[in-house]
Design a protein around this motif. Sequence first.
Motif, PDB file in Angstrom:
ATOM      1  N   LEU A 153       0.856  -1.181   0.031  1.00 24.76           N
ATOM      2  CA  LEU A 153      -0.043   0.059  -0.177  1.00 24.76           C
ATOM      3  C   LEU A 153       0.829   1.340  -0.168  1.00 24.76           C
ATOM      4  O   LEU A 153       0.398   2.178  -0.485  1.00 24.76           O
ATOM      5  N   LEU A 154       2.042   1.135   0.759  1.00 33.06           N
ATOM      6  CA  LEU A 154       2.710   2.410   0.854  1.00 33.06           C
ATOM      7  C   LEU A 154       3.649   2.561  -0.464  1.00 33.06           C
ATOM      8  O   LEU A 154       3.810   3.725  -0.518  1.00 33.06           O
ATOM      9  N   ARG A 155       4.034   1.691  -1.204  1.00 33.86           N
ATOM     10  CA  ARG A 155       5.008   1.871  -2.259  1.00 33.86           C
ATOM     11  C   ARG A 155       4.590   3.200  -3.291  1.00 33.86           C
ATOM     12  O   ARG A 155       5.456   3.896  -3.403  1.00 33.86           O
ATOM     13  N   PRO A 156       3.251   3.063  -3.641  1.00 33.58           N
ATOM     14  CA  PRO A 156       3.139   4.411  -4.359  1.00 33.58           C
ATOM     15  C   PRO A 156       2.705   5.757  -3.658  1.00 33.58           C
ATOM     16  O   PRO A 156       2.970   6.788  -4.438  1.00 33.58           O
ATOM     17  N   MET A 157       2.817   5.615  -2.288  1.00 37.35           N
ATOM     18  CA  MET A 157       2.581   6.863  -1.717  1.00 37.35           C
ATOM     19  C   MET A 157       4.119   7.335  -1.194  1.00 37.35           C
ATOM     20  O   MET A 157       4.224   8.412  -0.893  1.00 37.35           O
ATOM     21  N   ALA A 158       5.226   6.500  -1.023  1.00 38.09           N
ATOM     22  CA  ALA A 158       6.447   7.028  -0.557  1.00 38.09           C
ATOM     23  C   ALA A 158       7.220   7.690  -1.381  1.00 38.09           C
ATOM     24  O   ALA A 158       7.423   7.532  -2.428  1.00 38.09           O
ATOM     25  N   ALA A 159       7.667   8.828  -0.880  1.00 37.61           N
ATOM     26  CA  ALA A 159       8.541   9.930  -1.645  1.00 37.61           C
ATOM     27  C   ALA A 159      10.059   9.285  -1.925  1.00 37.61           C
ATOM     28  O   ALA A 159      10.369   8.481  -1.090  1.00 37.61           O
ATOM     29  N   ARG A 160      10.599   9.480  -2.909  1.00 38.16           N
ATOM     30  CA  ARG A 160      11.816   9.054  -3.221  1.00 38.16           C
ATOM     31  C   ARG A 160      12.978   9.787  -2.012  1.00 38.16           C
ATOM     32  O   ARG A 160      13.843   8.974  -1.893  1.00 38.16           O
ATOM     33  N   ASN A 161      12.586  10.821  -1.371  1.00 35.43           N
ATOM     34  CA  ASN A 161      13.347  11.167  -0.511  1.00 35.43           C
ATOM     35  C   ASN A 161      12.750  10.980   0.908  1.00 35.43           C
ATOM     36  O   ASN A 161      12.991  11.917   1.759  1.00 35.43           O
ATOM     37  N   GLY A 162      12.171   9.808   1.088  1.00 37.20           N
ATOM     38  CA  GLY A 162      11.651   9.315   2.251  1.00 37.20           C
ATOM     39  C   GLY A 162      12.552   8.894   3.107  1.00 37.20           C
ATOM     40  O   GLY A 162      13.511   8.480   2.788  1.00 37.20           O
ATOM     41  N   VAL A 163      11.963   8.701   4.521  1.00 37.01           N
ATOM     42  CA  VAL A 163      12.712   7.996   5.524  1.00 37.01           C
ATOM     43  C   VAL A 163      11.910   7.164   6.380  1.00 37.01           C
ATOM     44  O   VAL A 163      10.626   7.712   6.699  1.00 37.01           O
ATOM     45  N   ILE A 164      12.232   6.116   6.919  1.00 40.44           N
ATOM     46  CA  ILE A 164      11.505   5.364   7.548  1.00 40.44           C
ATOM     47  C   ILE A 164      11.814   5.580   8.920  1.00 40.44           C
ATOM     48  O   ILE A 164      13.075   5.502   9.485  1.00 40.44           O
ATOM     49  N   VAL A 165      10.803   6.103   9.830  1.00 36.54           N
ATOM     50  CA  VAL A 165      11.269   6.312  11.140  1.00 36.54           C
ATOM     51  C   VAL A 165      10.482   5.284  11.995  1.00 36.54           C
ATOM     52  O   VAL A 165       9.356   5.151  12.219  1.00 36.54           O
ATOM     53  N   SER A 166      11.320   4.875  13.182  1.00 38.33           N
ATOM     54  CA  SER A 166      10.891   4.010  14.104  1.00 38.33           C
ATOM     55  C   SER A 166      10.898   5.106  15.281  1.00 38.33           C
ATOM     56  O   SER A 166      11.601   5.875  15.903  1.00 38.33           O
ATOM     57  N   PRO A 167       9.356   4.908  15.740  1.00 45.40           N
ATOM     58  CA  PRO A 167       9.004   6.180  16.844  1.00 45.40           C
ATOM     59  C   PRO A 167       9.618   5.769  18.108  1.00 45.40           C
ATOM     60  O   PRO A 167       9.318   6.649  19.292  1.00 45.40           O
ATOM     61  N   ASP A 168      10.257   4.710  18.413  1.00 41.16           N
ATOM     62  CA  ASP A 168      10.924   4.356  19.589  1.00 41.16           C
ATOM     63  C   ASP A 168      11.991   3.262  19.414  1.00 41.16           C
ATOM     64  O   ASP A 168      11.918   2.671  18.179  1.00 41.16           O
ATOM     65  N   LEU A 169      12.693   2.985  20.509  1.00 40.57           N
ATOM     66  CA  LEU A 169      13.901   1.900  19.999  1.00 40.57           C
ATOM     67  C   LEU A 169      13.308   0.587  19.706  1.00 40.57           C
ATOM     68  O   LEU A 169      13.871  -0.195  19.071  1.00 40.57           O
ATOM     69  N   GLY A 170      12.199   0.440  20.473  1.00 41.00           N
ATOM     70  CA  GLY A 170      11.607  -0.790  20.465  1.00 41.00           C
ATOM     71  C   GLY A 170      10.853  -1.178  18.846  1.00 41.00           C
ATOM     72  O   GLY A 170      10.904  -2.506  18.450  1.00 41.00           O
ATOM     73  N   ALA A 171      10.731  -0.320  18.083  1.00 45.04           N
ATOM     74  CA  ALA A 171      10.503  -0.544  16.692  1.00 45.04           C
ATOM     75  C   ALA A 171      11.540  -0.709  15.628  1.00 45.04           C
ATOM     76  O   ALA A 171      11.250  -0.657  14.339  1.00 45.04           O
ATOM     77  N   VAL A 172      12.683  -0.639  15.941  1.00 46.07           N
ATOM     78  CA  VAL A 172      13.898  -0.433  15.195  1.00 46.07           C
ATOM     79  C   VAL A 172      13.788  -1.605  14.205  1.00 46.07           C
ATOM     80  O   VAL A 172      13.910  -1.468  12.759  1.00 46.07           O
ATOM     81  N   LYS A 173      13.637  -2.880  14.641  1.00 42.76           N
ATOM     82  CA  LYS A 173      13.684  -3.693  13.751  1.00 42.76           C
ATOM     83  C   LYS A 173      12.385  -3.855  12.736  1.00 42.76           C
ATOM     84  O   LYS A 173      12.760  -4.055  11.579  1.00 42.76           O
ATOM     85  N   LEU A 174      11.261  -3.353  13.089  1.00 41.72           N
ATOM     86  CA  LEU A 174      10.225  -3.107  12.363  1.00 41.72           C
ATOM     87  C   LEU A 174      10.524  -2.251  11.189  1.00 41.72           C
ATOM     88  O   LEU A 174      10.131  -2.247  10.042  1.00 41.72           O
ATOM     89  N   THR A 222      -3.254   5.098  22.118  1.00 37.35           N
ATOM     90  CA  THR A 222      -3.645   6.416  22.545  1.00 37.35           C
ATOM     91  C   THR A 222      -3.245   7.347  21.313  1.00 37.35           C
ATOM     92  O   THR A 222      -3.496   8.633  21.562  1.00 37.35           O
ATOM     93  N   GLY A 223      -2.047   6.929  20.583  1.00 35.78           N
ATOM     94  CA  GLY A 223      -1.791   8.162  19.599  1.00 35.78           C
ATOM     95  C   GLY A 223      -0.411   9.079  20.195  1.00 35.78           C
ATOM     96  O   GLY A 223       0.108   9.774  19.456  1.00 35.78           O
ATOM     97  N   ALA A 224      -0.189   8.888  21.506  1.00 39.59           N
ATOM     98  CA  ALA A 224       0.900   9.841  22.225  1.00 39.59           C
ATOM     99  C   ALA A 224       2.223   9.493  21.333  1.00 39.59           C
ATOM    100  O   ALA A 224       2.876  10.244  21.384  1.00 39.59           O
ATOM    101  N   THR A 225       2.536   8.253  21.117  1.00 37.07           N
ATOM    102  CA  THR A 225       3.825   7.872  20.647  1.00 37.07           C
ATOM    103  C   THR A 225       3.951   8.486  19.284  1.00 37.07           C
ATOM    104  O   THR A 225       4.965   9.178  18.918  1.00 37.07           O
ATOM    105  N   ILE A 226       2.889   8.538  18.353  1.00 33.05           N
ATOM    106  CA  ILE A 226       3.040   9.060  17.066  1.00 33.05           C
ATOM    107  C   ILE A 226       3.101  10.640  17.224  1.00 33.05           C
ATOM    108  O   ILE A 226       3.583  11.261  16.652  1.00 33.05           O
ATOM    109  N   GLU A 227       2.133  11.112  18.213  1.00 37.52           N
ATOM    110  CA  GLU A 227       2.002  12.514  18.209  1.00 37.52           C
ATOM    111  C   GLU A 227       3.527  13.186  18.685  1.00 37.52           C
ATOM    112  O   GLU A 227       4.066  14.091  17.917  1.00 37.52           O
ATOM    113  N   ALA A 228       4.139  12.520  19.671  1.00 39.20           N
ATOM    114  CA  ALA A 228       5.556  12.949  19.861  1.00 39.20           C
ATOM    115  C   ALA A 228       6.666  12.788  18.937  1.00 39.20           C
ATOM    116  O   ALA A 228       7.524  13.560  18.600  1.00 39.20           O
ATOM    117  N   ALA A 229       6.685  11.515  18.138  1.00 39.20           N
ATOM    118  CA  ALA A 229       7.468  11.321  16.990  1.00 39.20           C
ATOM    119  C   ALA A 229       7.185  12.602  16.023  1.00 39.20           C
ATOM    120  O   ALA A 229       8.186  12.947  15.569  1.00 39.20           O
TER     121      ALA A 229
END
Length: 313
Positions: A153-174, A222-229
Amino acid sequence: MNFSIVSGTTNEPLAAEIARHLGHSLVPRTLRRFPDGEIDLHLDQSVRGQDVYVIQSTSPPVDEPLAELLFIVDACRLAGAERVTAVVPYLGYARQDRRSRAREPLGARLVGKVLASAGVDRLVAIDLHSAAIEGCFAFPVEHMTAVPALAKLLRPMAARNGVIVSPDLGAVKLAERYARELELPVAVVHKQRLSGSEVRAIGVIGDVAGREPIVVDDMISTGATIEAAVGALRAAGARLPTIVVATHLLLVGDAAARIAALSSCRLVGSDTVLLAEPPAGIETSRASVAWLLSQAIYSLHCDRTITELAGHA
Ligand code: R5P
């Protein structure tokens, strides 16, 4: 041995879609509550000698769906089912896979114990909070991932200058997994959790300035992680828009409004959790896990490998 599919009440559209892919009907059942709130369950069709798959996401409020799942499993066992597999697209308590302080329970292990004692032989789940949670279960865990479907789903939305962001250390592998799928670099937000609904972003590790971020997580509660990130990324010079991706869109309380208030955010998730209504004010795209789970059920029933299907590259 034939197989049967029984659905709990938390995500009946997903269960129906899984059954449709398999050319099966759901086992009819009556599931009500007694006036005092106790579960009143009856399977309206025999499951004797069957390989039974019970589909139930333990979405909020987690304890009620969990109790329903236990009751359905017990009813199947008492009705003579040969084998019972719990198919739990979203598994609650998975974040409690270790104790962070003394005198706390170990929620994930407790869930494993009660599922086993109810008669679960095997668990199928999607994007568990951590793969290590498998150690909390005394029976086999088939850990599937929705990442390939979400990446598609993401492929057509992702910008060429995109960056994948892990919102915390626990999601780095993801994040690394999404980065491989989309061929983008990774950045990480250093997050500190203050309470169940409050988090603080301490900083951003990696190059996000001038890039369009895709923030990935296993769940949004709750969306708190995303809001802060998102706040931290924009302060670090990331460009708009921001894509926010999570397999499990719990969207508890005002989570959707919290994300909508960030502006220029787009949400991508799956249908592991049934949403009462589409999140207002956010453009949302969802990938279905129905086909993935239907194939998992079929392969498990036929004792075929599901290693490739599971999707962990
Ligand atoms: C935590 O480690 C998880 O991966 C999620 O980041 C977190 O559970 C999301 O919760 P919330 O939306 O309440 O911040």
